[in-house]
Design a protein around this motif. Structure first.
Motif, PDB file in Angstrom:
ATOM      1  N   ARG A  46       0.810  -1.216   0.000  1.00  0.00           N
ATOM      2  CA  ARG A  46       0.000   0.000   0.000  1.00  0.00           C
ATOM      3  C   ARG A  46       0.849   1.275   0.000  1.00  0.00           C
ATOM      4  N   ALA A  47       2.035   1.215  -0.592  1.00  0.00           N
ATOM      5  CA  ALA A  47       2.916   2.379  -0.645  1.00  0.00           C
ATOM      6  C   ALA A  47       3.035   2.946  -2.054  1.00  0.00           C
ATOM      7  N   ARG A  59       7.235  -8.616  -4.343  1.00  0.00           N
ATOM      8  CA  ARG A  59       5.835  -8.805  -3.994  1.00  0.00           C
ATOM      9  C   ARG A  59       5.238  -7.448  -3.606  1.00  0.00           C
ATOM     10  N   ILE A  60       4.134  -7.100  -4.241  1.00  0.00           N
ATOM     11  CA  ILE A  60       3.487  -5.816  -3.990  1.00  0.00           C
ATOM     12  C   ILE A  60       1.995  -6.027  -3.748  1.00  0.00           C
ATOM     13  N   GLY A  61       1.464  -5.363  -2.730  1.00  0.00           N
ATOM     14  CA  GLY A  61       0.037  -5.339  -2.472  1.00  0.00           C
ATOM     15  C   GLY A  61      -0.479  -3.919  -2.556  1.00  0.00           C
ATOM     16  N   GLU A  62      -1.480  -3.696  -3.413  1.00  0.00           N
ATOM     17  CA  GLU A  62      -2.036  -2.347  -3.587  1.00  0.00           C
ATOM     18  C   GLU A  62      -3.559  -2.424  -3.737  1.00  0.00           C
ATOM     19  N   PRO A  63      -4.258  -1.444  -3.167  1.00  0.00           N
ATOM     20  CA  PRO A  63      -5.710  -1.395  -3.335  1.00  0.00           C
ATOM     21  C   PRO A  63      -6.107  -0.757  -4.653  1.00  0.00           C
ATOM     22  N   ASP A  64      -7.363  -0.939  -5.010  1.00  0.00           N
ATOM     23  CA  ASP A  64      -7.976  -0.226  -6.128  1.00  0.00           C
ATOM     24  C   ASP A  64      -9.146   0.547  -5.546  1.00  0.00           C
ATOM     25  N   VAL A  72      -3.701   2.068  -8.902  1.00  0.00           N
ATOM     26  CA  VAL A  72      -2.446   1.419  -9.282  1.00  0.00           C
ATOM     27  C   VAL A  72      -2.511  -0.090  -9.089  1.00  0.00           C
ATOM     28  N   GLY A  73      -3.409  -0.574  -8.219  1.00  0.00           N
ATOM     29  CA  GLY A  73      -3.514  -2.012  -8.016  1.00  0.00           C
ATOM     30  C   GLY A  73      -3.761  -2.771  -9.310  1.00  0.00           C
ATOM     31  N   LEU A 118     -10.976  -3.892  -2.719  1.00  0.00           N
ATOM     32  CA  LEU A 118     -10.315  -4.845  -3.615  1.00  0.00           C
ATOM     33  C   LEU A 118      -8.807  -4.607  -3.566  1.00  0.00           C
ATOM     34  N   MET A 119      -8.067  -5.631  -3.130  1.00  0.00           N
ATOM     35  CA  MET A 119      -6.609  -5.573  -3.080  1.00  0.00           C
ATOM     36  C   MET A 119      -6.032  -6.452  -4.176  1.00  0.00           C
TER      37      MET A 119
END
Length: 256
Positions: free
Chosen positions: A113-114, A139-144, A174-175, A246-247
């Motif tokens: 989330r950065a 590995r990247i986790g991002e929301p939409d 960006v997710g 939504l991630m």
């Protein structure tokens, strides 16, 4: 602290710790995807107050090393204090657009989330590619934020999302772009999966998604009529509440 619209913002470190406390499932998925083992050197870019560093340090054990980097001195201070007695953990002030590490320094890298907040996601991904070893995992986790689902008034849900995407979050969608951006930076993308935690408690969700604060900001900005915004918030607090973000979780690697 208040933003330009005059609405107070929460303490950033407390906010990030709140997220860590309720987002256990997707964070565990992100940790598992890192495939950590003893002796590895790991970069956590945008580490915030260090909420996720302990789990990584436990996985790499004393023979490994975990380095957290954040652009905010307050976050670096908080994380450094939290891990001052952990010799395998180091927290540094740094900008993801221009990391101070040598090429091929890390076995693993993660962001959680950065990337949504940086000025140039493509430049940050290029830096991550540079500092990873050949075959190293990202590995990247991002929301939409445009996909935040709130049961109830659909038009108000859409108006809220539009305001957040246009005003509150720099890279709000960006997710959904992660795989494309990572390939453009030179990564091999192995997988993109989604996670969608469901919230049934308004007070808890309000701490994470700032329904109250951001609706007030939208009202002050003229994006939502006050009567509509206040009615919507009252309905969310009084009704059978449900919200689900939504991630996107991306697994990529640096080519050999």
């Amino acid at each position: 602290m208040a933003n330009a619209l005059g609405v107070p913002s929460p303490d950033k470190a407390a906010y990030m710790d709140n997220v860590a406390a309720v987002a256990v499932d997707y964070k565990q998925q992100l940790l598992d995807l890192l495939q950590l083992e003893p002796g590895l050197k790991v970069l956590d870019l945008g580490c915030g107050p260090g909420a996720d560093l302990q789990a990584m340090a436990d996985a790499v054990e004393v023979s490994g090393r975990v380095i957290g980097v954040d652009v905010d001195p307050t976050m670096v201070e908080a994380a450094s204090e939290r891990f001052r007695d952990h010799p395998q953990v180091e927290v540094l002030l740094g900008d993801g657009h221009a990391l101070s590490f040598e090429e091929a320094s890390f076995d693993r890298a993660r962001m959680d989330r950065a990337l949504q907040h940086v000025a140039d996601p493509a430049a940050v991904l290029a830096e991550l590619l540079r500092v990873l070893k050949p075959g190293g995992l990202l590995r990247i986790g991002e929301p939409d934020w445009d996909s935040l689902v709130v049961d109830g008034d659909l038009e108000m849900n859409r108006a809220f999302n539009r305001f957040v995407c246009s005003t509150m979050v720099r890279n709000a969608t960006v997710g959904r772009q992660l795989a494309r951006l990572a390939r453009a930076a030179g990564f091999e993308v192995d997988e993109v999966r989604t996670a969608s935690p469901v919230f049934h408690d308004f007070a808890q969700a309000d701490k994470i998604f700032a329904f109250t604060r951001n609706t007030e900001r939208a009202i002050r900005a003229g994006a939502i009529e006050r009567a509509d915004g206040e009615r919507w918030l009252a309905e969310l607090q009084a009704g059978d509440f449900l919200a689900a973000p939504l991630m996107f979780l991306m697994s990529a690697r640096k080519p050999l």
